[in-house]
Design a protein around this motif. Structure first.
Motif, PDB file in Angstrom:
ATOM      1  N   THR A 240     -23.186 -36.310   4.818  1.00 47.06           N
ATOM      2  CA  THR A 240     -23.128 -37.739   5.119  1.00 47.06           C
ATOM      3  C   THR A 240     -24.262 -38.134   6.058  1.00 47.06           C
ATOM      4  OG1 THR A 240     -21.675 -39.537   5.824  1.00 47.06           O
ATOM      5  CG2 THR A 240     -21.505 -37.517   7.064  1.00 47.06           C
ATOM      6  N   ASP A 241     -24.656 -37.249   6.983  1.00 43.03           N
ATOM      7  CA  ASP A 241     -25.812 -37.510   7.839  1.00 43.03           C
ATOM      8  C   ASP A 241     -27.097 -37.558   7.017  1.00 43.03           C
ATOM      9  OD1 ASP A 241     -24.687 -37.805  10.363  1.00 43.03           O
ATOM     10  OD2 ASP A 241     -24.907 -35.697  10.896  1.00 43.03           O
ATOM     11  N   LEU A 242     -27.224 -36.642   6.082  1.00 44.01           N
ATOM     12  CA  LEU A 242     -28.430 -36.597   5.262  1.00 44.01           C
ATOM     13  C   LEU A 242     -28.548 -37.853   4.403  1.00 44.01           C
ATOM     14  CD1 LEU A 242     -30.892 -34.859   4.614  1.00 44.01           C
ATOM     15  CD2 LEU A 242     -29.553 -33.770   2.793  1.00 44.01           C
ATOM     16  N   GLY A 243     -27.420 -38.347   3.890  1.00 41.95           N
ATOM     17  CA  GLY A 243     -27.439 -39.580   3.117  1.00 41.95           C
ATOM     18  C   GLY A 243     -27.943 -40.753   3.935  1.00 41.95           C
ATOM     19  N   LEU A 244     -27.478 -40.866   5.187  1.00 41.59           N
ATOM     20  CA  LEU A 244     -27.948 -41.947   6.057  1.00 41.59           C
ATOM     21  C   LEU A 244     -29.424 -41.795   6.373  1.00 41.59           C
ATOM     22  CD1 LEU A 244     -25.072 -42.516   8.628  1.00 41.59           C
ATOM     23  CD2 LEU A 244     -26.033 -44.216   7.089  1.00 41.59           C
ATOM     24  N   LEU A 245     -29.867 -40.563   6.638  1.00 44.56           N
ATOM     25  CA  LEU A 245     -31.276 -40.330   6.907  1.00 44.56           C
ATOM     26  C   LEU A 245     -32.125 -40.867   5.752  1.00 44.56           C
ATOM     27  CD1 LEU A 245     -32.870 -37.041   8.237  1.00 44.56           C
ATOM     28  CD2 LEU A 245     -33.868 -38.242   6.297  1.00 44.56           C
ATOM     29  N   LEU A 246     -31.691 -40.573   4.523  1.00 49.08           N
ATOM     30  CA  LEU A 246     -32.449 -41.017   3.350  1.00 49.08           C
ATOM     31  C   LEU A 246     -32.431 -42.537   3.201  1.00 49.08           C
ATOM     32  CD1 LEU A 246     -31.338 -38.326   0.752  1.00 49.08           C
ATOM     33  CD2 LEU A 246     -33.483 -38.422   2.012  1.00 49.08           C
ATOM     34  N   PHE A 248     -32.363 -44.771   5.567  1.00 50.90           N
ATOM     35  CA  PHE A 248     -33.256 -45.366   6.554  1.00 50.90           C
ATOM     36  C   PHE A 248     -34.711 -44.920   6.383  1.00 50.90           C
ATOM     37  CE2 PHE A 248     -29.200 -45.185   9.183  1.00 50.90           C
ATOM     38  CZ  PHE A 248     -28.870 -46.495   8.900  1.00 50.90           C
ATOM     39  N   TRP A 249     -34.929 -43.830   5.627  1.00 52.77           N
ATOM     40  CA  TRP A 249     -36.282 -43.277   5.470  1.00 52.77           C
ATOM     41  C   TRP A 249     -36.983 -44.002   4.324  1.00 52.77           C
ATOM     42  CZ3 TRP A 249     -38.264 -40.205   9.086  1.00 52.77           C
ATOM     43  CH2 TRP A 249     -39.494 -39.579   8.847  1.00 52.77           C
ATOM     44  N   ARG A 250     -37.521 -45.184   4.616  1.00 54.26           N
ATOM     45  CA  ARG A 250     -38.170 -45.992   3.586  1.00 54.26           C
ATOM     46  C   ARG A 250     -39.502 -45.375   3.169  1.00 54.26           C
ATOM     47  NH1 ARG A 250     -40.133 -50.821   4.728  1.00 54.26           N
ATOM     48  NH2 ARG A 250     -40.271 -50.396   6.955  1.00 54.26           N
ATOM     49  N   GLU A 251     -39.899 -45.696   1.949  1.00 56.74           N
ATOM     50  CA  GLU A 251     -41.196 -45.290   1.455  1.00 56.74           C
ATOM     51  C   GLU A 251     -42.072 -46.523   1.232  1.00 56.74           C
ATOM     52  OE1 GLU A 251     -40.569 -42.784  -1.953  1.00 56.74           O
ATOM     53  OE2 GLU A 251     -39.832 -41.130  -0.726  1.00 56.74           O
ATOM     54  N   PRO A 261     -35.934 -51.394  11.121  1.00 52.71           N
ATOM     55  CA  PRO A 261     -37.237 -51.522  10.467  1.00 52.71           C
ATOM     56  C   PRO A 261     -37.924 -50.197  10.150  1.00 52.71           C
ATOM     57  CG  PRO A 261     -37.307 -52.307  12.748  1.00 52.71           C
ATOM     58  CD  PRO A 261     -35.874 -52.077  12.419  1.00 52.71           C
ATOM     59  N   GLY A 262     -38.077 -49.279  11.107  1.00 48.99           N
ATOM     60  CA  GLY A 262     -38.629 -47.965  10.824  1.00 48.99           C
ATOM     61  C   GLY A 262     -40.130 -47.921  10.591  1.00 48.99           C
ATOM     62  N   VAL A 263     -40.667 -46.694  10.504  1.00 43.28           N
ATOM     63  CA  VAL A 263     -42.108 -46.476  10.302  1.00 43.28           C
ATOM     64  C   VAL A 263     -42.397 -45.465   9.197  1.00 43.28           C
ATOM     65  CG1 VAL A 263     -42.703 -47.046  12.704  1.00 43.28           C
ATOM     66  CG2 VAL A 263     -42.151 -44.672  12.099  1.00 43.28           C
ATOM     67  N   SER A 264     -41.380 -44.922   8.554  1.00 40.95           N
ATOM     68  CA  SER A 264     -41.571 -43.821   7.602  1.00 40.95           C
ATOM     69  C   SER A 264     -42.347 -44.222   6.361  1.00 40.95           C
ATOM     70  CB  SER A 264     -40.215 -43.231   7.192  1.00 40.95           C
ATOM     71  OG  SER A 264     -39.395 -44.226   6.598  1.00 40.95           O
ATOM     72  N   PHE A 269     -46.410 -40.000   6.504  1.00 42.28           N
ATOM     73  CA  PHE A 269     -45.042 -39.524   6.674  1.00 42.28           C
ATOM     74  C   PHE A 269     -44.554 -38.859   5.383  1.00 42.28           C
ATOM     75  CE2 PHE A 269     -45.133 -42.452  10.253  1.00 42.28           C
ATOM     76  CZ  PHE A 269     -44.379 -41.775  11.196  1.00 42.28           C
ATOM     77  N   PRO A 270     -43.715 -37.826   5.499  1.00 46.85           N
ATOM     78  CA  PRO A 270     -43.196 -37.164   4.293  1.00 46.85           C
ATOM     79  C   PRO A 270     -42.369 -38.133   3.447  1.00 46.85           C
ATOM     80  CG  PRO A 270     -42.695 -35.888   6.279  1.00 46.85           C
ATOM     81  CD  PRO A 270     -43.201 -37.214   6.739  1.00 46.85           C
ATOM     82  N   SER A 271     -42.304 -37.870   2.154  1.00 49.68           N
ATOM     83  CA  SER A 271     -41.467 -38.661   1.251  1.00 49.68           C
ATOM     84  C   SER A 271     -40.013 -38.237   1.381  1.00 49.68           C
ATOM     85  CB  SER A 271     -41.931 -38.459  -0.191  1.00 49.68           C
ATOM     86  OG  SER A 271     -41.683 -37.109  -0.583  1.00 49.68           O
ATOM     87  N   ARG A 272     -39.113 -38.994   0.787  1.00 50.23           N
ATOM     88  CA  ARG A 272     -37.705 -38.604   0.765  1.00 50.23           C
ATOM     89  C   ARG A 272     -37.542 -37.250   0.069  1.00 50.23           C
ATOM     90  NH1 ARG A 272     -36.630 -43.717  -1.140  1.00 50.23           N
ATOM     91  NH2 ARG A 272     -35.982 -45.186   0.462  1.00 50.23           N
ATOM     92  N   THR A 273     -38.242 -37.067  -1.031  1.00 50.06           N
ATOM     93  CA  THR A 273     -38.149 -35.801  -1.769  1.00 50.06           C
ATOM     94  C   THR A 273     -38.555 -34.635  -0.885  1.00 50.06           C
ATOM     95  OG1 THR A 273     -38.587 -36.908  -3.869  1.00 50.06           O
ATOM     96  CG2 THR A 273     -38.971 -34.541  -3.783  1.00 50.06           C
TER      97      THR A 273
END
Length: 340
Positions: A240-246, A248-251, A261-264, A269-273
């Motif tokens: 469930t933590d990993l799902g939230l990380l993904l 918020f981790w915009r591309e 807003p974020g900076v990813s 920055f690495p991709s979600r994959t």
């Protein structure tokens, strides 16, 4: 502190407690400033000639059941203090007797809390940005690897049936805070409840793991100096933590989440994959059900956004106004359904 904030944090009662907790009389002269940007609990920077500390308290007004538990939030940080998980040291905890509401005080960890922009001159190189992503996901894997029984947290949650309860809990929070029905959110909750995947393992779950809930080392961008905001932490399914990380981790090219807003999405920055692959390699888990967990993240964050809107409308966020979130909540429901 401004007159408007005195009702949120009575310093005359707080100061003697800080003096006793730190054994430093300079905290008699404590001042406080509301740190804006928090969407749930209220966070204050405390300062005096002795230095700086951080205080967290619940929002004002009527609270949802089991939400905003300050004593619980402090407990997990104290338990993790001797592990490889970076946390802020707890200075003072009170269950409500001292100030009329529960709160805790922790050290102010030096470094950067990154929200919508990187600090000027910070992490400008590709390898530094890659290091931030890798350090961020590695720290999550480190948290999930902690032996929670060995650090006294065996009773910190009920792992059995965790995800089914999570769906029920956030469905209940939605019903308690919504202004009007939103068919997409309600359908998403129902579909998640009907297809809960089997839990692979039990770990300490942070519950809101995103980049602006950690402190980045100011000179080594890939090092996480502390994980913050443990309000939603428990024992349960770490995916469930990993799902939230993904979530918020915009591309690059994706729409911005107005609350996070974020900076990813910036170059380097690495991709979600890549983040997924890094976690899978470090944690050694099967990620074939990640679409369900990512859909759940959309559902949970939609409910959180609705709670923010409700508290803001009720004037319980120290004067902060987060605007109209209806379109964002609807979009989260639509994207969550698409994942399923």
């Amino acid at each position: 502190m401004s007159t408007d904030l005195l009702g949120l944090l009575p310093l005359s009662a707080l100061a003697p407690a800080l003096v006793a907790a730190t054994n430093d009389t300079r905290w008699t002269e404590v001042d406080a400033e509301l740190i804006t940007g928090g969407k749930s609990n209220l966070t204050f920077g405390l300062s005096c000639p002795a230095g700086e500390l951080i205080l967290r308290r619940p929002p004002t007004g009527e609270l949802l059941p089991r939400a905003h538990d300050m004593v619980r939030e402090a407990r997990v940080q104290e338990a993790l203090a001797g592990t490889a998980v970076p946390t802020a040291a707890i200075v003072l905890v009170d269950d409500g007797n001292l100030l009329g509401f529960p709160f805790y005080v922790m050290e102010k960890v030096p470094g950067h809390v990154v929200r919508g922009d990187l600090p000027a001159g910070y992490a400008t190189e590709t390898d530094e940005r890659r290091a931030i992503g890798e350090g961020f996901v590695d720290t999550l894997a480190t948290l999930h690897a902690v032996d929670y029984e060995a650090i006294g947290l065996a009773d910190y949650g009920r792992p059995e049936g965790f995800m089914a309860r999570q769906v029920r809990r956030w469905t209940g929070q939605w019903e308690a805070s919504r202004f009007e029905p939103v068919a997409e959110i309600e359908e998403l909750g129902a579909r998640l409840a009907a297809a809960v995947p089997a839990q692979q393992r039990t770990a300490i779950v942070h519950g809101d793991y995103r980049l602006d809930n950690v402190v980045l080392d100011s000179t080594a961008p890939g090092r996480i100096a502390a994980i913050l905001d443990w309000e939603l932490s428990t024992l349960g399914d770490p995916l469930t933590d990993l799902g939230l990380l993904l979530l918020f981790w915009r591309e690059e090219g994706e729409p911005e989440l107005s609350l996070i807003p974020g900076v990813s999405h910036l170059p380097g920055f690495p991709s979600r994959t890549q983040m997924l692959a890094r976690y899978a390699e470090t944690a050694g888990v099967d990620l074939s059900d990640m679409d369900w967990y990512l859909a759940f993240a959309h559902f949970k964050f939609a409910v959180i956004a609705q709670g923010v809107a409700a508290r803001s409308r009720a004037g319980a966020m120290g004067g902060q106004d987060f605007g109209d979130l209806d379109a964002e909540i609807l979009g989260l429901g639509q994207r969550g359904l698409a994942l399923l």
